[in-house]
Design a protein around this motif. Structure first.
Motif, PDB file in Angstrom:
ATOM      1  N   MET A   4       0.829  -1.196   0.000  1.00 42.51           N
ATOM      2  CA  MET A   4       0.000   0.000   0.000  1.00 42.51           C
ATOM      3  C   MET A   4       0.863   1.245   0.000  1.00 42.51           C
ATOM      4  O   MET A   4       1.970   1.257   0.539  1.00 42.51           O
ATOM      5  N   GLY A   5       0.330   2.285  -0.590  1.00 39.81           N
ATOM      6  CA  GLY A   5       1.045   3.539  -0.620  1.00 39.81           C
ATOM      7  C   GLY A   5       0.114   4.721  -0.462  1.00 39.81           C
ATOM      8  O   GLY A   5      -1.092   4.625  -0.704  1.00 39.81           O
ATOM      9  N   TRP A   6       0.690   5.816  -0.030  1.00 36.27           N
ATOM     10  CA  TRP A   6       0.010   7.104   0.003  1.00 36.27           C
ATOM     11  C   TRP A   6       0.720   8.041  -0.957  1.00 36.27           C
ATOM     12  O   TRP A   6       1.952   8.139  -0.942  1.00 36.27           O
ATOM     13  N   PHE A   7      -0.062   8.720  -1.765  1.00 39.25           N
ATOM     14  CA  PHE A   7       0.431   9.721  -2.688  1.00 39.25           C
ATOM     15  C   PHE A   7      -0.354  10.999  -2.486  1.00 39.25           C
ATOM     16  O   PHE A   7      -1.458  10.978  -1.943  1.00 39.25           O
ATOM     17  N   ARG A   8       0.197  12.097  -2.931  1.00 36.31           N
ATOM     18  CA  ARG A   8      -0.513  13.359  -2.812  1.00 36.31           C
ATOM     19  C   ARG A   8      -0.268  14.212  -4.040  1.00 36.31           C
ATOM     20  O   ARG A   8       0.740  14.067  -4.730  1.00 36.31           O
ATOM     21  N   GLN A   9      -1.213  15.094  -4.293  1.00 40.44           N
ATOM     22  CA  GLN A   9      -1.086  16.014  -5.409  1.00 40.44           C
ATOM     23  C   GLN A   9      -1.574  17.387  -4.976  1.00 40.44           C
ATOM     24  O   GLN A   9      -2.724  17.549  -4.575  1.00 40.44           O
ATOM     25  N   ALA A  10      -0.689  18.346  -5.067  1.00 39.66           N
ATOM     26  CA  ALA A  10      -1.006  19.722  -4.737  1.00 39.66           C
ATOM     27  C   ALA A  10      -1.363  20.476  -6.014  1.00 39.66           C
ATOM     28  O   ALA A  10      -0.959  20.079  -7.112  1.00 39.66           O
ATOM     29  N   PRO A  11      -2.107  21.572  -5.896  1.00 41.11           N
ATOM     30  CA  PRO A  11      -2.460  22.351  -7.075  1.00 41.11           C
ATOM     31  C   PRO A  11      -1.225  22.773  -7.858  1.00 41.11           C
ATOM     32  O   PRO A  11      -0.259  23.282  -7.283  1.00 41.11           O
ATOM     33  N   LYS A  64       0.967  20.944  -9.241  1.00 44.06           N
ATOM     34  CA  LYS A  64       2.092  20.027  -9.144  1.00 44.06           C
ATOM     35  C   LYS A  64       1.671  18.613  -9.533  1.00 44.06           C
ATOM     36  O   LYS A  64       0.497  18.265  -9.489  1.00 44.06           O
ATOM     37  N   GLU A  65       2.655  17.824  -9.899  1.00 45.57           N
ATOM     38  CA  GLU A  65       2.401  16.432 -10.210  1.00 45.57           C
ATOM     39  C   GLU A  65       2.207  15.628  -8.933  1.00 45.57           C
ATOM     40  O   GLU A  65       2.643  16.028  -7.853  1.00 45.57           O
ATOM     41  N   ARG A  66       1.571  14.496  -9.085  1.00 43.20           N
ATOM     42  CA  ARG A  66       1.390  13.602  -7.963  1.00 43.20           C
ATOM     43  C   ARG A  66       2.745  13.120  -7.462  1.00 43.20           C
ATOM     44  O   ARG A  66       3.644  12.817  -8.258  1.00 43.20           O
ATOM     45  N   ASP A  81       3.016  23.351   3.117  1.00 45.06           N
ATOM     46  CA  ASP A  81       3.421  22.623   1.918  1.00 45.06           C
ATOM     47  C   ASP A  81       2.841  21.218   1.847  1.00 45.06           C
ATOM     48  O   ASP A  81       2.914  20.568   0.806  1.00 45.06           O
ATOM     49  N   ASP A  82       2.271  20.736   2.948  1.00 42.50           N
ATOM     50  CA  ASP A  82       1.622  19.435   2.945  1.00 42.50           C
ATOM     51  C   ASP A  82       0.222  19.489   2.350  1.00 42.50           C
ATOM     52  O   ASP A  82      -0.403  18.445   2.164  1.00 42.50           O
ATOM     53  N   THR A  83      -0.274  20.673   2.087  1.00 44.10           N
ATOM     54  CA  THR A  83      -1.607  20.824   1.516  1.00 44.10           C
ATOM     55  C   THR A  83      -1.686  20.117   0.174  1.00 44.10           C
ATOM     56  O   THR A  83      -0.905  20.385  -0.729  1.00 44.10           O
ATOM     57  N   ALA A  84      -2.637  19.213   0.062  1.00 43.60           N
ATOM     58  CA  ALA A  84      -2.785  18.425  -1.156  1.00 43.60           C
ATOM     59  C   ALA A  84      -3.980  17.501  -1.009  1.00 43.60           C
ATOM     60  O   ALA A  84      -4.539  17.348   0.078  1.00 43.60           O
ATOM     61  N   VAL A  85      -4.347  16.881  -2.103  1.00 40.15           N
ATOM     62  CA  VAL A  85      -5.275  15.770  -2.070  1.00 40.15           C
ATOM     63  C   VAL A  85      -4.459  14.505  -1.871  1.00 40.15           C
ATOM     64  O   VAL A  85      -3.540  14.227  -2.641  1.00 40.15           O
ATOM     65  N   TYR A  86      -4.790  13.761  -0.846  1.00 42.50           N
ATOM     66  CA  TYR A  86      -4.057  12.545  -0.514  1.00 42.50           C
ATOM     67  C   TYR A  86      -4.843  11.331  -0.961  1.00 42.50           C
ATOM     68  O   TYR A  86      -6.019  11.180  -0.619  1.00 42.50           O
ATOM     69  N   CYS A  87      -4.189  10.472  -1.708  1.00 38.68           N
ATOM     70  CA  CYS A  87      -4.803   9.256  -2.213  1.00 38.68           C
ATOM     71  C   CYS A  87      -4.040   8.040  -1.718  1.00 38.68           C
ATOM     72  O   CYS A  87      -2.809   8.061  -1.654  1.00 38.68           O
ATOM     73  N   CYS A  88      -4.763   7.005  -1.382  1.00 40.09           N
ATOM     74  CA  CYS A  88      -4.104   5.745  -1.097  1.00 40.09           C
ATOM     75  C   CYS A  88      -4.170   4.869  -2.330  1.00 40.09           C
ATOM     76  O   CYS A  88      -5.030   5.041  -3.202  1.00 40.09           O
ATOM     77  N   ASP A 141      12.494   0.869  -1.672  1.00 38.14           N
ATOM     78  CA  ASP A 141      12.159   2.281  -1.785  1.00 38.14           C
ATOM     79  C   ASP A 141      11.816   2.659  -3.215  1.00 38.14           C
ATOM     80  O   ASP A 141      10.867   3.411  -3.457  1.00 38.14           O
ATOM     81  N   TYR A 142      12.589   2.151  -4.151  1.00 35.20           N
ATOM     82  CA  TYR A 142      12.349   2.477  -5.546  1.00 35.20           C
ATOM     83  C   TYR A 142      10.990   1.956  -6.015  1.00 35.20           C
ATOM     84  O   TYR A 142      10.231   2.677  -6.672  1.00 35.20           O
ATOM     85  N   VAL A 143      10.673   0.725  -5.687  1.00 36.71           N
ATOM     86  CA  VAL A 143       9.410   0.135  -6.093  1.00 36.71           C
ATOM     87  C   VAL A 143       8.242   0.856  -5.427  1.00 36.71           C
ATOM     88  O   VAL A 143       7.218   1.123  -6.052  1.00 36.71           O
ATOM     89  N   ALA A 144       8.390   1.172  -4.157  1.00 36.87           N
ATOM     90  CA  ALA A 144       7.323   1.832  -3.420  1.00 36.87           C
ATOM     91  C   ALA A 144       6.976   3.191  -4.005  1.00 36.87           C
ATOM     92  O   ALA A 144       5.809   3.592  -4.012  1.00 36.87           O
ATOM     93  N   ARG A 145       7.969   3.902  -4.486  1.00 33.52           N
ATOM     94  CA  ARG A 145       7.771   5.251  -5.002  1.00 33.52           C
ATOM     95  C   ARG A 145       7.125   5.298  -6.380  1.00 33.52           C
ATOM     96  O   ARG A 145       6.622   6.359  -6.780  1.00 33.52           O
ATOM     97  N   ASN A 146       7.121   4.195  -7.065  1.00 31.14           N
ATOM     98  CA  ASN A 146       6.643   4.162  -8.442  1.00 31.14           C
ATOM     99  C   ASN A 146       5.122   4.016  -8.484  1.00 31.14           C
ATOM    100  O   ASN A 146       4.578   2.934  -8.313  1.00 31.14           O
ATOM    101  N   GLY A 147       4.443   5.112  -8.715  1.00 26.53           N
ATOM    102  CA  GLY A 147       2.993   5.086  -8.764  1.00 26.53           C
ATOM    103  C   GLY A 147       2.428   4.210  -9.855  1.00 26.53           C
ATOM    104  O   GLY A 147       1.299   3.719  -9.736  1.00 26.53           O
ATOM    105  N   ARG A 148       3.184   4.010 -10.914  1.00 28.22           N
ATOM    106  CA  ARG A 148       2.709   3.179 -12.017  1.00 28.22           C
ATOM    107  C   ARG A 148       2.524   1.729 -11.616  1.00 28.22           C
ATOM    108  O   ARG A 148       1.794   0.997 -12.283  1.00 28.22           O
ATOM    109  N   GLY A 149       3.135   1.308 -10.540  1.00 29.94           N
ATOM    110  CA  GLY A 149       3.016  -0.066 -10.101  1.00 29.94           C
ATOM    111  C   GLY A 149       1.760  -0.372  -9.300  1.00 29.94           C
ATOM    112  O   GLY A 149       1.498  -1.540  -9.013  1.00 29.94           O
ATOM    113  N   TYR A 150       1.009   0.637  -8.948  1.00 34.56           N
ATOM    114  CA  TYR A 150      -0.189   0.463  -8.140  1.00 34.56           C
ATOM    115  C   TYR A 150      -1.422   0.314  -9.022  1.00 34.56           C
ATOM    116  O   TYR A 150      -1.666   1.146  -9.903  1.00 34.56           O
TER     117      TYR A 150
END
Length: 129
Positions: free
Chosen positions: A34-41, A43-45, A89-96, A107-116
């Motif tokens: 599982m991962g948490w990602f965020r996207q601010a206005p 900016k990229e996710r 700076d933490d302001t964003a939409v947070y997605c799991c 770490d590398y695999v976890a950071r890759n959103g394309r894998g989710y």
């Protein structure tokens, strides 16, 4: 497959705390990283935190390390993101997000959103100055 629904977002002043929850439905939640990602206005996710299927390995973006904690309770089909010492700076939409547990989860695999494979709708976190 997995369906995800985030909750716990809101408005908080800088220095405050929030705990986000991501409730999952599906037969094999415990077998998903599982991962948490965020996207601010404007900016990229970006990756925030990741956790292995058993919870033994966690990874964090440098920007949140020491302030955020990801955890999971497989019995409750829920993953959490405890956010302390929040900054504007933490302001964003947070997605799991969820992905079938890979053979290697680093770490590398976890950071890759394309894998989710699965993503929640997101919850808004707004941190005021």
């Amino acid at each position: 497959q997995v369906q995800l629904a985030e909750s716990g977002g809101g408005l908080v002043q800088a220095g405050g705390s929030l705990r986000l929850s991501c409730a999952a439905s599906g037969r094999t939640f415990s077998n998903y990283a599982m991962g948490w990602f965020r996207q601010a206005p404007g900016k990229e996710r970006e990756f925030v935190a990741g956790i292995s299927w058993g919870g033994g390995r966690t990874y964090y973006a440098d920007s949140v390390k020491g302030r955020f904690t990801i955890s999971r309770d497989n019995a409750k089909n829920t993953v959490y993101l405890q956010m302390n010492s929040l900054k504007p700076d933490d302001t964003a939409v947070y997605c799991c997000a969820a992905r079938p547990s890979p053979s290697v989860y680093n770490d590398y695999v976890a950071r890759n959103g394309r894998g989710y494979n699965y993503w929640g709708q997101g919850t808004q976190v707004t941190v005021s100055s």
